[in-house]
Design a protein around this motif. Sequence first.
Motif, mmCIF file in Angstrom:
data_model
loop_
_atom_site.group_PDB
_atom_site.id
_atom_site.type_symbol
_atom_site.label_atom_id
_atom_site.label_comp_id
_atom_site.label_asym_id
_atom_site.label_seq_id
_atom_site.Cartn_x
_atom_site.Cartn_y
_atom_site.Cartn_z
ATOM 1 N N ALA A 103 0.958 -1.303 0.063
ATOM 2 C CA ALA A 103 0.240 -0.051 -0.269
ATOM 3 C C ALA A 103 0.848 1.492 0.156
ATOM 4 C CB ALA A 103 -1.014 -0.192 1.605
ATOM 5 N N PHE A 104 1.985 1.105 0.467
ATOM 6 C CA PHE A 104 2.985 2.210 1.125
ATOM 7 C C PHE A 104 3.166 2.960 -0.299
ATOM 8 C CE2 PHE A 104 1.702 1.252 5.216
ATOM 9 C CZ PHE A 104 1.669 2.629 5.659
ATOM 10 N N ALA A 105 3.797 2.133 -1.439
ATOM 11 C CA ALA A 105 4.344 2.081 -2.598
ATOM 12 C C ALA A 105 3.224 3.448 -3.437
ATOM 13 C CB ALA A 105 4.322 0.884 -3.611
ATOM 14 N N LEU A 106 1.771 3.405 -2.942
ATOM 15 C CA LEU A 106 0.934 3.955 -3.967
ATOM 16 C C LEU A 106 0.961 5.484 -3.492
ATOM 17 C CD1 LEU A 106 -1.211 4.276 -5.158
ATOM 18 C CD2 LEU A 106 -2.678 4.491 -3.241
ATOM 19 N N GLY A 107 1.602 5.963 -1.889
ATOM 20 C CA GLY A 107 2.738 7.121 -1.545
ATOM 21 C C GLY A 107 4.312 7.548 -2.466
ATOM 22 N N SER A 108 4.244 6.282 -2.963
ATOM 23 C CA SER A 108 5.227 6.620 -3.778
ATOM 24 C C SER A 108 5.000 7.186 -4.489
ATOM 25 C CB SER A 108 6.456 4.755 -3.821
ATOM 26 O OG SER A 108 7.239 5.066 -2.308
ATOM 27 N N MET A 109 4.525 6.511 -5.597
ATOM 28 C CA MET A 109 3.786 7.335 -6.686
ATOM 29 C C MET A 109 3.468 8.226 -6.876
ATOM 30 S SD MET A 109 0.894 7.937 -8.427
ATOM 31 C CE MET A 109 -0.690 6.184 -8.140
ATOM 32 N N LEU A 110 2.795 9.126 -5.385
ATOM 33 C CA LEU A 110 2.306 10.567 -5.446
ATOM 34 C C LEU A 110 3.116 11.376 -5.379
ATOM 35 C CD1 LEU A 110 -0.591 9.943 -3.107
ATOM 36 C CD2 LEU A 110 -0.803 10.249 -5.933
ATOM 37 N N LYS A 111 4.454 11.262 -4.686
ATOM 38 C CA LYS A 111 5.739 11.101 -5.248
ATOM 39 C C LYS A 111 6.442 11.281 -6.227
ATOM 40 C CE LYS A 111 6.185 12.191 0.021
ATOM 41 N NZ LYS A 111 5.931 14.095 0.428
ATOM 42 N N THR A 112 6.398 10.431 -6.932
ATOM 43 C CA THR A 112 6.715 10.962 -8.403
ATOM 44 C C THR A 112 6.359 11.732 -9.240
ATOM 45 O OG1 THR A 112 7.262 8.490 -7.923
ATOM 46 C CG2 THR A 112 7.390 9.005 -10.413
ATOM 47 N N LEU A 113 4.922 11.807 -9.215
ATOM 48 C CA LEU A 113 3.720 12.675 -9.559
ATOM 49 C C LEU A 113 3.664 13.826 -9.137
ATOM 50 C CD1 LEU A 113 0.814 10.317 -10.048
ATOM 51 C CD2 LEU A 113 2.409 10.681 -12.042
ATOM 52 N N GLU A 114 4.286 14.127 -7.664
ATOM 53 C CA GLU A 114 4.729 15.550 -6.954
ATOM 54 C C GLU A 114 5.393 15.853 -8.012
ATOM 55 O OE1 GLU A 114 5.375 17.764 -2.703
ATOM 56 O OE2 GLU A 114 5.389 15.427 -3.023
ATOM 57 N N LYS A 115 6.720 15.395 -8.126
ATOM 58 C CA LYS A 115 8.280 15.991 -8.199
ATOM 59 C C LYS A 115 7.887 16.364 -9.900
ATOM 60 C CE LYS A 115 13.115 14.591 -8.757
ATOM 61 N NZ LYS A 115 12.694 16.030 -9.705
ATOM 62 N N ALA A 116 7.022 15.270 -10.058
ATOM 63 C CA ALA A 116 6.990 15.843 -12.385
ATOM 64 C C ALA A 116 6.155 17.028 -12.084
ATOM 65 C CB ALA A 116 6.080 14.643 -12.186
ATOM 66 N N LYS A 117 5.133 17.595 -11.534
ATOM 67 C CA LYS A 117 4.714 18.624 -11.058
ATOM 68 C C LYS A 117 4.823 19.625 -11.029
ATOM 69 C CE LYS A 117 0.872 21.231 -11.764
ATOM 70 N NZ LYS A 117 -0.007 21.561 -11.975
ATOM 71 N N VAL A 118 6.211 19.097 -10.129
ATOM 72 C CA VAL A 118 7.047 21.036 -9.601
ATOM 73 C C VAL A 118 8.060 20.528 -10.682
ATOM 74 C CG1 VAL A 118 8.722 21.471 -8.012
ATOM 75 C CG2 VAL A 118 7.026 20.219 -7.596
ATOM 76 N N ASP A 119 7.830 20.150 -11.464
ATOM 77 C CA ASP A 119 9.566 20.563 -12.578
ATOM 78 C C ASP A 119 8.271 20.496 -14.310
ATOM 79 O OD1 ASP A 119 11.339 19.186 -11.417
ATOM 80 O OD2 ASP A 119 11.126 17.587 -12.009
ATOM 81 N N GLY A 120 7.054 21.077 -13.733
ATOM 82 C CA GLY A 120 6.805 21.815 -14.820
ATOM 83 C C GLY A 120 5.683 20.661 -15.651
ATOM 84 N N ASN A 121 5.095 19.407 -15.496
ATOM 85 C CA ASN A 121 4.562 18.666 -15.883
ATOM 86 C C ASN A 121 2.908 18.815 -15.434
ATOM 87 O OD1 ASN A 121 6.401 16.875 -17.703
ATOM 88 N ND2 ASN A 121 7.237 17.181 -15.957
ATOM 89 N N THR A 122 2.118 18.127 -16.341
ATOM 90 C CA THR A 122 0.781 18.234 -16.192
ATOM 91 C C THR A 122 0.425 17.593 -15.663
ATOM 92 O OG1 THR A 122 0.099 19.635 -17.846
ATOM 93 C CG2 THR A 122 -1.705 18.470 -17.456
ATOM 94 N N ILE A 123 -0.454 17.133 -14.307
ATOM 95 C CA ILE A 123 -0.711 15.793 -14.606
ATOM 96 C C ILE A 123 -2.421 16.147 -14.170
ATOM 97 C CG2 ILE A 123 -0.780 14.373 -11.746
ATOM 98 C CD1 ILE A 123 2.687 14.642 -13.170
ATOM 99 N N ILE A 124 -2.576 14.773 -14.746
ATOM 100 C CA ILE A 124 -4.173 14.175 -15.645
ATOM 101 C C ILE A 124 -4.768 12.860 -14.282
ATOM 102 C CG2 ILE A 124 -5.780 14.228 -16.831
ATOM 103 C CD1 ILE A 124 -5.221 17.093 -16.645
ATOM 104 N N PHE A 125 -5.729 12.730 -13.041
ATOM 105 C CA PHE A 125 -6.126 11.672 -13.123
ATOM 106 C C PHE A 125 -7.584 11.682 -13.817
ATOM 107 C CE2 PHE A 125 -4.501 11.931 -8.448
ATOM 108 C CZ PHE A 125 -3.485 11.430 -9.009
ATOM 109 N N ALA A 126 -7.227 10.371 -14.674
ATOM 110 C CA ALA A 126 -8.805 10.324 -15.914
ATOM 111 C C ALA A 126 -9.200 9.183 -15.887
ATOM 112 C CB ALA A 126 -7.787 10.330 -17.239
ATOM 113 N N LEU A 127 -10.348 9.041 -16.602
ATOM 114 C CA LEU A 127 -10.916 7.808 -17.405
ATOM 115 C C LEU A 127 -10.830 7.743 -18.652
ATOM 116 C CD1 LEU A 127 -14.256 9.452 -15.976
ATOM 117 C CD2 LEU A 127 -13.258 7.461 -14.599
#
Length: 224
Positions: A103-127
Amino acid sequence: MTAPEITIAYGSVETARAAAMTVEYTQRAIGKNVHIKMLPGLAGPNEVIQVITDSAGWHYLIEIGKPVFNAAVALATKEAYERYKAWKNSSKPASVAEPADDAFALGSMLKTLEKAKVDGNTIIFALPIDKGSLKGRNVGVELKSVSEDTFLQSAVVLATIGDGLIAALNQYSFKEAVVENSDCSCAITVNPDGSAEVEIYVDSKMTTVRLKFDALGKRVETST
């Protein structure tokens, strides 16, 4: 309920490494292979990562993420979670019986996306949208920031409205987003009360339809 089908999509070679790391952590979290693909090239900017799964998949991620979220959520997120529980009680989605692989790998996934967002990437949660003019671009929530709070708030919206929204979109053979996210995907606008809406063109004459869902995911309005 078994682990869902999840796709991590990215828009350019610059985002490929962050997308691959997101795949790795998501696989650890759900104990199942996760798909990765490159989004169709548009006019740009293409620095984007989409996390794509259906309503059941977002429900699954909320359930397995409880060990991560319980210590982190703020008041606004607790209100979203209460809406989610009310939706579960009325909709009776399939239960998630097995524990998360990690379960805590989900937290690591969010940290990866957080850094990507800070680096200027758009983050979309999608259907996923698999037909029509929005095929491959999908429909989703664009995150202004990435955290346990924003993950849970967005996932609740996608879990609760997902099936109804995709069914509504599939009523129209022609559909084009009126309101787009930064990556040209169709935007889901989330209102402060937890309700959500999507506005689309439904013909070449640019006739618009607004699809609205209440805070429990029920379709309450279709206006033109």
